[in-house]
Design a protein around this motif. Sequence first.
Motif, PDB file in Angstrom:
ATOM      1  N   LEU A  63       0.507  -1.255  -0.039  1.00 32.83           N
ATOM      2  CA  LEU A  63       0.033   0.001   0.266  1.00 32.83           C
ATOM      3  C   LEU A  63       0.809   1.243  -0.095  1.00 32.83           C
ATOM      4  N   ALA A  64       2.015   1.083   0.952  1.00 27.74           N
ATOM      5  CA  ALA A  64       2.905   2.448   0.938  1.00 27.74           C
ATOM      6  C   ALA A  64       3.536   2.437  -0.511  1.00 27.74           C
ATOM      7  N   ILE A  65       3.974   1.398  -1.205  1.00 23.76           N
ATOM      8  CA  ILE A  65       4.418   1.545  -2.550  1.00 23.76           C
ATOM      9  C   ILE A  65       3.363   2.282  -3.516  1.00 23.76           C
ATOM     10  N   LEU A  66       2.135   1.705  -3.373  1.00 27.78           N
ATOM     11  CA  LEU A  66       0.963   2.297  -4.456  1.00 27.78           C
ATOM     12  C   LEU A  66       0.810   3.771  -4.005  1.00 27.78           C
ATOM     13  N   HIS A  67       1.075   4.022  -2.755  1.00 29.72           N
ATOM     14  CA  HIS A  67       0.618   5.530  -2.551  1.00 29.72           C
ATOM     15  C   HIS A  67       1.929   6.440  -2.911  1.00 29.72           C
ATOM     16  N   TYR A  68       3.115   5.903  -2.221  1.00 29.91           N
ATOM     17  CA  TYR A  68       3.961   6.978  -2.149  1.00 29.91           C
ATOM     18  C   TYR A  68       4.944   6.931  -3.364  1.00 29.91           C
ATOM     19  N   VAL A  69       5.122   5.734  -3.910  1.00 27.51           N
ATOM     20  CA  VAL A  69       5.981   5.406  -5.064  1.00 27.51           C
ATOM     21  C   VAL A  69       5.178   5.526  -6.541  1.00 27.51           C
ATOM     22  N   VAL A  70       3.978   4.922  -6.521  1.00 33.45           N
ATOM     23  CA  VAL A  70       3.264   4.943  -7.667  1.00 33.45           C
ATOM     24  C   VAL A  70       2.325   6.146  -7.727  1.00 33.45           C
ATOM     25  N   GLY A  71       2.183   6.815  -6.686  1.00 32.24           N
ATOM     26  CA  GLY A  71       1.252   8.023  -6.664  1.00 32.24           C
ATOM     27  C   GLY A  71      -0.207   7.993  -6.492  1.00 32.24           C
ATOM     28  N   LEU A  72      -0.754   6.749  -6.215  1.00 39.27           N
ATOM     29  CA  LEU A  72      -2.109   6.639  -6.282  1.00 39.27           C
ATOM     30  C   LEU A  72      -2.650   7.355  -4.739  1.00 39.27           C
ATOM     31  N   ALA A  73      -3.852   7.973  -4.978  1.00 42.53           N
ATOM     32  CA  ALA A  73      -4.598   8.440  -3.822  1.00 42.53           C
ATOM     33  C   ALA A  73      -5.129   7.154  -3.083  1.00 42.53           C
ATOM     34  N   THR A  74      -5.577   7.541  -2.017  1.00 36.65           N
ATOM     35  CA  THR A  74      -6.183   6.532  -1.003  1.00 36.65           C
ATOM     36  C   THR A  74      -7.429   5.937  -1.702  1.00 36.65           C
ATOM     37  N   PRO A  75      -8.438   6.583  -2.241  1.00 30.05           N
ATOM     38  CA  PRO A  75      -9.534   5.890  -3.108  1.00 30.05           C
ATOM     39  C   PRO A  75      -9.016   5.131  -4.217  1.00 30.05           C
ATOM     40  N   GLU A  76      -8.116   5.351  -4.825  1.00 32.18           N
ATOM     41  CA  GLU A  76      -7.648   4.604  -5.936  1.00 32.18           C
ATOM     42  C   GLU A  76      -7.131   3.328  -5.484  1.00 32.18           C
ATOM     43  N   ILE A  77      -6.261   3.372  -4.298  1.00 33.39           N
ATOM     44  CA  ILE A  77      -5.805   2.267  -3.982  1.00 33.39           C
ATOM     45  C   ILE A  77      -6.667   1.285  -3.304  1.00 33.39           C
ATOM     46  N   ALA A  78      -7.818   1.562  -2.878  1.00 36.89           N
ATOM     47  CA  ALA A  78      -8.924   0.873  -2.352  1.00 36.89           C
ATOM     48  C   ALA A  78      -9.574   0.254  -3.422  1.00 36.89           C
ATOM     49  N   ASP A  79      -9.834   0.981  -4.606  1.00 33.68           N
ATOM     50  CA  ASP A  79     -10.211   0.393  -5.731  1.00 33.68           C
ATOM     51  C   ASP A  79      -9.266  -0.691  -6.238  1.00 33.68           C
ATOM     52  N   VAL A  80      -8.111  -0.404  -6.526  1.00 36.32           N
ATOM     53  CA  VAL A  80      -7.095  -1.307  -6.806  1.00 36.32           C
ATOM     54  C   VAL A  80      -7.029  -2.807  -6.146  1.00 36.32           C
ATOM     55  N   VAL A  81      -6.990  -2.747  -4.629  1.00 37.43           N
ATOM     56  CA  VAL A  81      -6.729  -3.791  -3.864  1.00 37.43           C
ATOM     57  C   VAL A  81      -8.125  -4.501  -3.399  1.00 37.43           C
ATOM     58  N   GLY A  82      -9.308  -3.699  -3.466  1.00 35.98           N
ATOM     59  CA  GLY A  82     -10.639  -4.174  -3.319  1.00 35.98           C
ATOM     60  C   GLY A  82     -10.831  -4.184  -1.697  1.00 35.98           C
ATOM     61  N   VAL A  83     -10.594  -3.122  -0.946  1.00 36.38           N
ATOM     62  CA  VAL A  83     -10.889  -2.761   0.325  1.00 36.38           C
ATOM     63  C   VAL A  83     -11.200  -1.532   0.431  1.00 36.38           C
ATOM     64  N   ASP A  84     -11.871  -1.133   1.677  1.00 36.58           N
ATOM     65  CA  ASP A  84     -12.641   0.142   1.889  1.00 36.58           C
ATOM     66  C   ASP A  84     -11.469   1.234   2.162  1.00 36.58           C
ATOM     67  N   THR A  85     -12.092   2.337   1.708  1.00 35.94           N
ATOM     68  CA  THR A  85     -10.892   3.594   1.753  1.00 35.94           C
ATOM     69  C   THR A  85     -10.346   3.632   3.497  1.00 35.94           C
ATOM     70  N   ALA A  86     -11.344   3.631   4.434  1.00 34.57           N
ATOM     71  CA  ALA A  86     -10.867   3.587   5.700  1.00 34.57           C
ATOM     72  C   ALA A  86      -9.608   2.622   6.156  1.00 34.57           C
ATOM     73  N   SER A  87      -9.911   1.397   5.561  1.00 37.05           N
ATOM     74  CA  SER A  87      -8.785   0.522   5.787  1.00 37.05           C
ATOM     75  C   SER A  87      -7.558   0.871   5.293  1.00 37.05           C
ATOM     76  N   ILE A  88      -7.657   1.234   4.056  1.00 37.11           N
ATOM     77  CA  ILE A  88      -6.413   1.784   3.366  1.00 37.11           C
ATOM     78  C   ILE A  88      -5.786   3.006   4.295  1.00 37.11           C
ATOM     79  N   SER A  89      -6.307   3.658   4.612  1.00 34.11           N
ATOM     80  CA  SER A  89      -5.763   5.279   5.294  1.00 34.11           C
ATOM     81  C   SER A  89      -5.348   4.663   6.759  1.00 34.11           C
ATOM     82  N   SER A  90      -6.013   3.462   7.484  1.00 32.87           N
ATOM     83  CA  SER A  90      -5.320   3.003   8.593  1.00 32.87           C
ATOM     84  C   SER A  90      -3.875   2.193   8.320  1.00 32.87           C
TER      85      SER A  90
END
Length: 148
Positions: free
Chosen positions: A108-135
């Motif tokens: 998730l850190a790679i997707l956010h900090y390296v790839v540059g995806l926002a939290t909602p985009e990461i949630a969409d890619v990995v199939g979990v809710d945005t709150a879980s990604i943020s946590s």
Amino acid sequence: MTDRHIPAVESAPTARYGELTRMPVEYTAFCELHRPRYLSYARVWFREPGQAAEVVRHALHALAAVWPEVLGSPSPAAAAWEILRETVADQHSRTPDGLQPGQADEDLAILHYVVGLATPEIADVVGVDTASISSQLRHAKRRPPEAG
């Protein structure tokens, strides 16, 4: 009634292997949506862009083989993400650089900090809710790096 299947296009994972197959439109749409993000993730682990693209092709081919089951799962995106992660880890273990794809928080850190995806985009890619990604991102940020 419409035909819910379309012929495999050049970018479909099975087309590379010369198979003349017809994939459901849902699968094709899923691939079109997620392939760019999957490629960005794979490029973190493979130096050669062609190698990263090949790994993603393998993952999408594996996904095609189990698509009906994935589509019927509680989270098709999560199931597809696991197939991608497993494919990346398997293929990466064959390279001599000594690095290994990490834990879920690290991905998730790679997707956010390296790839540059926002939290909602990461949630969409990995199939979990945005709150879980943020946590999980907060947890990954606080965790000290492991000694190599």
